[in-house]
Design a protein around this motif. Structure first.
Motif, mmCIF file in Angstrom:
data_model
loop_
_atom_site.group_PDB
_atom_site.id
_atom_site.type_symbol
_atom_site.label_atom_id
_atom_site.label_comp_id
_atom_site.label_asym_id
_atom_site.label_seq_id
_atom_site.Cartn_x
_atom_site.Cartn_y
_atom_site.Cartn_z
ATOM 1 N N SER A 364 -28.196 -17.742 21.726
ATOM 2 C CA SER A 364 -27.924 -17.699 23.164
ATOM 3 C C SER A 364 -28.032 -19.068 23.828
ATOM 4 O O SER A 364 -28.111 -19.143 25.057
ATOM 5 C CB SER A 364 -28.892 -16.722 23.844
ATOM 6 N N SER A 365 -28.030 -20.141 23.042
ATOM 7 C CA SER A 365 -28.202 -21.470 23.625
ATOM 8 C C SER A 365 -27.102 -21.797 24.630
ATOM 9 O O SER A 365 -27.328 -22.506 25.612
ATOM 10 C CB SER A 365 -28.247 -22.534 22.524
ATOM 11 N N ASN A 366 -25.899 -21.262 24.402
ATOM 12 C CA ASN A 366 -24.812 -21.396 25.369
ATOM 13 C C ASN A 366 -24.435 -19.992 25.829
ATOM 14 O O ASN A 366 -23.746 -19.264 25.117
ATOM 15 C CB ASN A 366 -23.598 -22.088 24.742
ATOM 16 N N PRO A 367 -24.901 -19.583 26.995
ATOM 17 C CA PRO A 367 -24.670 -18.198 27.430
ATOM 18 C C PRO A 367 -23.196 -17.841 27.555
ATOM 19 O O PRO A 367 -22.841 -16.667 27.465
ATOM 20 C CB PRO A 367 -25.372 -18.134 28.794
ATOM 21 N N MET A 368 -22.337 -18.840 27.757
ATOM 22 C CA MET A 368 -20.909 -18.560 27.941
ATOM 23 C C MET A 368 -20.228 -18.159 26.635
ATOM 24 O O MET A 368 -19.155 -17.555 26.653
ATOM 25 C CB MET A 368 -20.200 -19.782 28.537
#
Length: 420
Positions: A364-368
């Protein structure tokens, strides 16, 4: 004398009449068949289940280990797991060695669905009562106190018979009407008994489907429309506190810092809990009707929406919500899922229990781009809810309890399981 042309014309008319008659009979036959096989409107029939008060209000008994059959909520404290057996009690498992969990015993407590713990005491529902259990000795757990009738919203007591309405058998039935006949449809109210996660200072840790949680010196419990508080400054002697009206369709409660996040059928409600004895509403993020657990990390809230009859929707998705401005939560992105139930997050590791589609681990480090960052997918299990700790994940589902060792690179290693 009839001419040949007249005979030909009459022959054509007879053929036309025969054709029309045949078509008419076929149409009648089809209509009759449709009448016999048409889809009639249905409704949910609720058949009440009663039990004598003497069988409902019983002292909790600690007995030997039992077979896990119908798991409910999952709770972890002091290297022990507490797994509710819906409406029957609580399994106690020593998890000091995650690869070799050991069943310790079973708390026989009819009507139990929810639980939370602090210090040496476990709080659990027994139908309409709140029961306090001393768990200082995990091999000899005892009931030490109870508050009667604090959860009596769904449990009607018939004063004449002495019986308590404890549940409903639910059955889908057809209306007894002719095909095509109009009827007046009424919304059926769900009178099912309440179902029932927590962190910080001497408490345990619950999952995303929790309806009990503890913050500071208060126990927070929710039902479909309200939050009930209990002062637990004296752990074995809770005092009923404020009751807060929440609206309808409340399902889960998740504590984070000085906030309470409530998952509801229509959205996520955020409550300021800086005054622990009286949480106040801050804002609401609304969505379509759906089953809706929520977890929070930093400035992001993660909400899963699930389809199904009881969830009143066809949506299966993960919503990532920006809560940096707590007064105006804003949807960042929606990721398509299969049938998400509970979820959990630890660091950049986001776990989603996908029901019959198994367990999924995302970065989930980049939610996009979460939807494109699936690390592992454990199929062949029916996942209901999860609790991620530092490097161990607990998962409970319809077919068993599982433990995994994990990281956010490529590890999701099964350590142990207890099949149901």
């Amino acid at each position: 004398m009839k001419t040949q042309s007249e005979n030909l014309r009459k022959t054509k008319e007879w053929k036309r009449l025969i054709l029309y008659g045949t078509l008419f009979m076929i149409l009648l036959t089809l209509l009759g068949s449709c009448q016999e096989n048409c889809d009639k409107p249905t409704y949910m029939h609720y058949e009440p289940i009663y039990a004598p008060l003497s069988e409902v209000r019983v002292t909790a008994d600690f007995v030997g280990p039992q077979v896990l059959q119908s798991p409910g909520k999952l709770y972890y404290k002091d290297n022990h797991l507490f797994i509710s057996e819906i409406n029957k009690g609580i399994h106690v498992i020593n998890n000091s060695i995650p690869s070799r969990p050991e069943k310790v015993g079973f708390i026989d407590l009819p009507g139990n669905k929810d639980l939370a713990a602090k210090g040496d005491f476990l709080y659990a529902d027994n139908y309409m009562d709140l029961v306090i259990l001393d768990i200082s000795d995990k091999k000899n757990i005892k009931e030490v106190n109870r508050l009667e009738d604090v959860f009596n919203e769904y449990y009607y007591l018939n004063a004449e018979t002495g019986e308590v309405l404890i549940d409903y058998n639910i059955e889908e039935r057809e209306y007894d009407v002719e095909c095509g006949e109009e009827i007046i449809m009424f919304e059926t109210l769900d009178f099912s008994p309440i179902n029932g996660g927590g962190s910080s200072g001497g408490t345990g840790v619950g999952g995303s489907m929790a309806r009990f949680t503890i913050m500071d010196n208060y126990l927070y419990t929710i039902n479909d429309w309200q939050m009930k508080l209990f002062d637990i400054h004296t752990l074995d002697s809770p005092i009923p506190g404020n009751e807060i009206q929440l609206g309808w369709g409340i399902e889960t409660i998740f504590p984070y810092q000085d906030k309470l996040f409530l998952g509801a059928r229509t959205g996520m409600h955020i409550y300021d809990n800086s005054n622990p004895e009286l949480p106040t509403h801050v804002s609401t993020y609304s969505h379509v009707n759906a089953c809706d657990p929520v977890v929070v990390s930093g400035d992001l809230a993660y909400v899963t929406l699930r389809s199904g009859t009881e969830c009143e929707t066809f949506s299966n998705q993960l919503d990532v919500i920006d809560i940096s401005d707590i007064h105006q939560p804003e949807l960042l992105v929606t990721h398509e899922m299969e049938n998400p139930h509970g979820l959990g997050i630890n660091g950049d590791c986001l776990f989603i229990a996908e029901g019959e589609y198994g367990l999924k681990l995302f970065n989930s480090s980049n939610p996009m781009t979460i939807g494109d960052q699936m690390i592992k997918h454990h199929k062949g299990v029916h996942a209901f809810d999860v609790i991620p700790l530092d490097n161990i994940l607990f998962m409970v589902g319809e077919d068993g309890f599982y433990q995994y060792e994990y990281d956010c690179n490529d590890k999701l290693k099964l350590l142990s399981s207890i099949p149901f």
